[in-house]
Motif scaffolding. Structure first.
Motif, short mmCIF file in Angstrom:
data_model
loop_
_atom_site.label_atom_id
_atom_site.label_comp_id
_atom_site.label_asym_id
_atom_site.label_seq_id
_atom_site.Cartn_x
_atom_site.Cartn_y
_atom_site.Cartn_z
N ALA A 9 0.97 -0.94 0.16
CA ALA A 9 0.18 0.13 -0.11
C ALA A 9 0.95 1.21 -0.28
O ALA A 9 2.04 1.09 0.37
N ARG A 10 0.85 2.05 -0.93
CA ARG A 10 1.01 3.94 -0.28
C ARG A 10 0.53 4.63 0.37
O ARG A 10 -1.14 5.12 0.19
N ALA A 11 0.56 4.87 1.92
CA ALA A 11 0.31 6.28 2.31
C ALA A 11 -0.13 7.62 1.69
O ALA A 11 0.48 8.25 0.69
N ALA A 12 -1.28 8.20 2.22
CA ALA A 12 -1.60 9.03 1.89
C ALA A 12 -0.88 10.01 2.02
O ALA A 12 0.42 10.07 2.93
N GLU A 13 -0.80 11.27 2.28
CA GLU A 13 0.45 12.36 2.28
C GLU A 13 0.37 12.57 3.51
O GLU A 13 -0.39 12.80 4.28
N GLY A 14 1.82 12.04 4.34
CA GLY A 14 2.45 12.55 5.62
C GLY A 14 2.04 11.59 6.73
O GLY A 14 2.20 11.70 7.52
N ARG A 15 1.55 10.35 5.88
CA ARG A 15 1.03 9.23 6.67
C ARG A 15 1.77 7.92 6.50
O ARG A 15 0.67 7.13 6.97
N GLY A 16 2.90 7.66 6.46
CA GLY A 16 3.64 6.97 6.29
C GLY A 16 4.01 5.85 7.35
O GLY A 16 3.62 4.77 7.12
N ALA A 17 4.34 6.68 8.68
CA ALA A 17 4.33 6.44 9.72
C ALA A 17 2.57 5.63 10.16
O ALA A 17 3.09 4.83 10.61
N ASP A 18 2.32 6.68 10.68
CA ASP A 18 0.53 5.57 10.64
C ASP A 18 -0.08 4.79 10.14
O ASP A 18 -0.23 3.88 10.58
N LEU A 19 0.33 4.60 8.84
CA LEU A 19 0.32 3.07 7.81
C LEU A 19 1.26 1.86 8.26
O LEU A 19 1.07 0.80 8.58
N LEU A 20 2.14 2.25 8.91
CA LEU A 20 3.60 1.20 9.37
C LEU A 20 2.29 0.86 10.96
O LEU A 20 2.63 -0.32 10.75
N ALA A 21 2.26 1.52 11.13
CA ALA A 21 2.09 1.73 12.21
C ALA A 21 0.89 0.05 12.20
O ALA A 21 0.58 -0.29 12.97
N TRP A 22 -0.42 0.84 11.51
CA TRP A 22 -1.38 0.19 11.72
C TRP A 22 -0.78 -0.81 11.10
O TRP A 22 -2.03 -1.85 11.38
N VAL A 23 -0.26 -1.31 10.04
CA VAL A 23 -0.06 -2.65 9.19
C VAL A 23 0.58 -3.77 10.37
O VAL A 23 0.35 -4.71 10.75
N ARG A 24 1.69 -2.99 11.34
CA ARG A 24 2.22 -3.73 12.27
C ARG A 24 0.51 -3.86 12.98
O ARG A 24 0.88 -4.94 13.96
N ALA A 25 -0.16 -3.55 13.91
CA ALA A 25 -0.53 -3.84 14.64
C ALA A 25 -1.79 -5.11 14.30
O ALA A 25 -2.46 -5.49 14.88
N GLN A 26 -2.34 -5.31 13.19
CA GLN A 26 -3.07 -6.28 12.02
C GLN A 26 -2.06 -7.68 12.24
O GLN A 26 -1.30 -7.83 12.28
N ARG A 27 -3.39 -8.34 13.05
CA ARG A 27 -3.66 -10.01 13.28
C ARG A 27 -4.05 -10.38 12.62
O ARG A 27 -4.92 -10.18 11.68
N PHE A 38 8.08 -4.36 5.18
CA PHE A 38 8.32 -3.41 4.77
C PHE A 38 8.67 -2.12 4.43
O PHE A 38 7.29 -1.62 4.30
N ARG A 39 9.52 -1.00 4.27
CA ARG A 39 8.82 0.65 3.80
C ARG A 39 9.66 0.49 2.70
O ARG A 39 11.34 0.30 2.53
N ALA A 40 9.42 2.04 2.04
CA ALA A 40 9.80 2.23 0.81
C ALA A 40 9.90 3.38 0.71
O ALA A 40 8.94 4.24 0.91
N PRO A 41 10.48 4.35 -0.63
CA PRO A 41 9.93 5.73 -0.85
C PRO A 41 9.07 5.97 -1.24
O PRO A 41 8.32 4.92 -1.46
N GLN A 42 8.00 7.61 -0.93
CA GLN A 42 6.98 7.49 -1.37
C GLN A 42 6.13 7.11 -0.50
O GLN A 42 4.53 6.41 -1.13
N ASP A 43 6.41 7.02 1.03
CA ASP A 43 5.34 5.92 2.22
C ASP A 43 4.93 4.31 1.87
O ASP A 43 3.90 4.17 1.93
N ARG A 44 5.46 3.77 0.52
CA ARG A 44 4.53 2.39 1.01
C ARG A 44 5.34 2.09 1.95
O ARG A 44 6.82 1.94 2.63
N VAL A 45 4.39 0.63 1.97
CA VAL A 45 4.63 -0.98 3.15
C VAL A 45 4.37 -1.35 2.39
O VAL A 45 3.16 -1.65 1.39
N LEU A 46 5.09 -2.81 2.73
CA LEU A 46 5.10 -3.98 2.01
C LEU A 46 5.14 -4.86 3.14
O LEU A 46 6.12 -5.33 3.98
N VAL A 47 4.28 -6.16 3.46
CA VAL A 47 3.90 -7.40 3.96
C VAL A 47 4.13 -8.47 3.23
O VAL A 47 2.92 -8.30 2.36
N VAL A 48 4.76 -9.15 3.11
CA VAL A 48 4.68 -10.88 2.39
C VAL A 48 4.73 -11.69 3.96
O VAL A 48 5.52 -11.74 5.51
#
Length: 85
Positions: A9-27, A38-48
């Protein structure tokens, strides 16, 4: 067989840390063999996640985040491992 599920997923502007925290909390409903985030530029978050299952097995997946947290729908892919050689 090992199946890998990828969730990106790609986070909304300025919400990268929020998206990362959200995904880490998902069970997940089950326990994968392995899970990496993983995270990448442009506030992208990847879960494998890796599963010991047939390719077409029903497997638990991460949900869609709240729309205000992302810029677009989540991208999802499923892969199966192949023998080297």
């Amino acid at each position: 067989m090992t199946v890998a599920l990828m969730w990106e997923a790609r986070a909304a502007e300025g919400r990268g840390a929020d998206l990362l925290a959200w995904v880490r909390a998902q069970r997940l409903a089950g326990e994968p063999l392995r899970r990496e985030t993983f995270r990448a530029p442009q506030d992208r978050v990847l879960v494998v996640t890796w599963w010991d299952a047939p390719y077409d097995a029903p497997l638990p997946e991460l949900p869609e985040p709240d729309p205000e947290l992302v810029t677009r729908a989540v991208h999802r892919w499923r892969f199966e491992s192949v023998a080297d050689g």
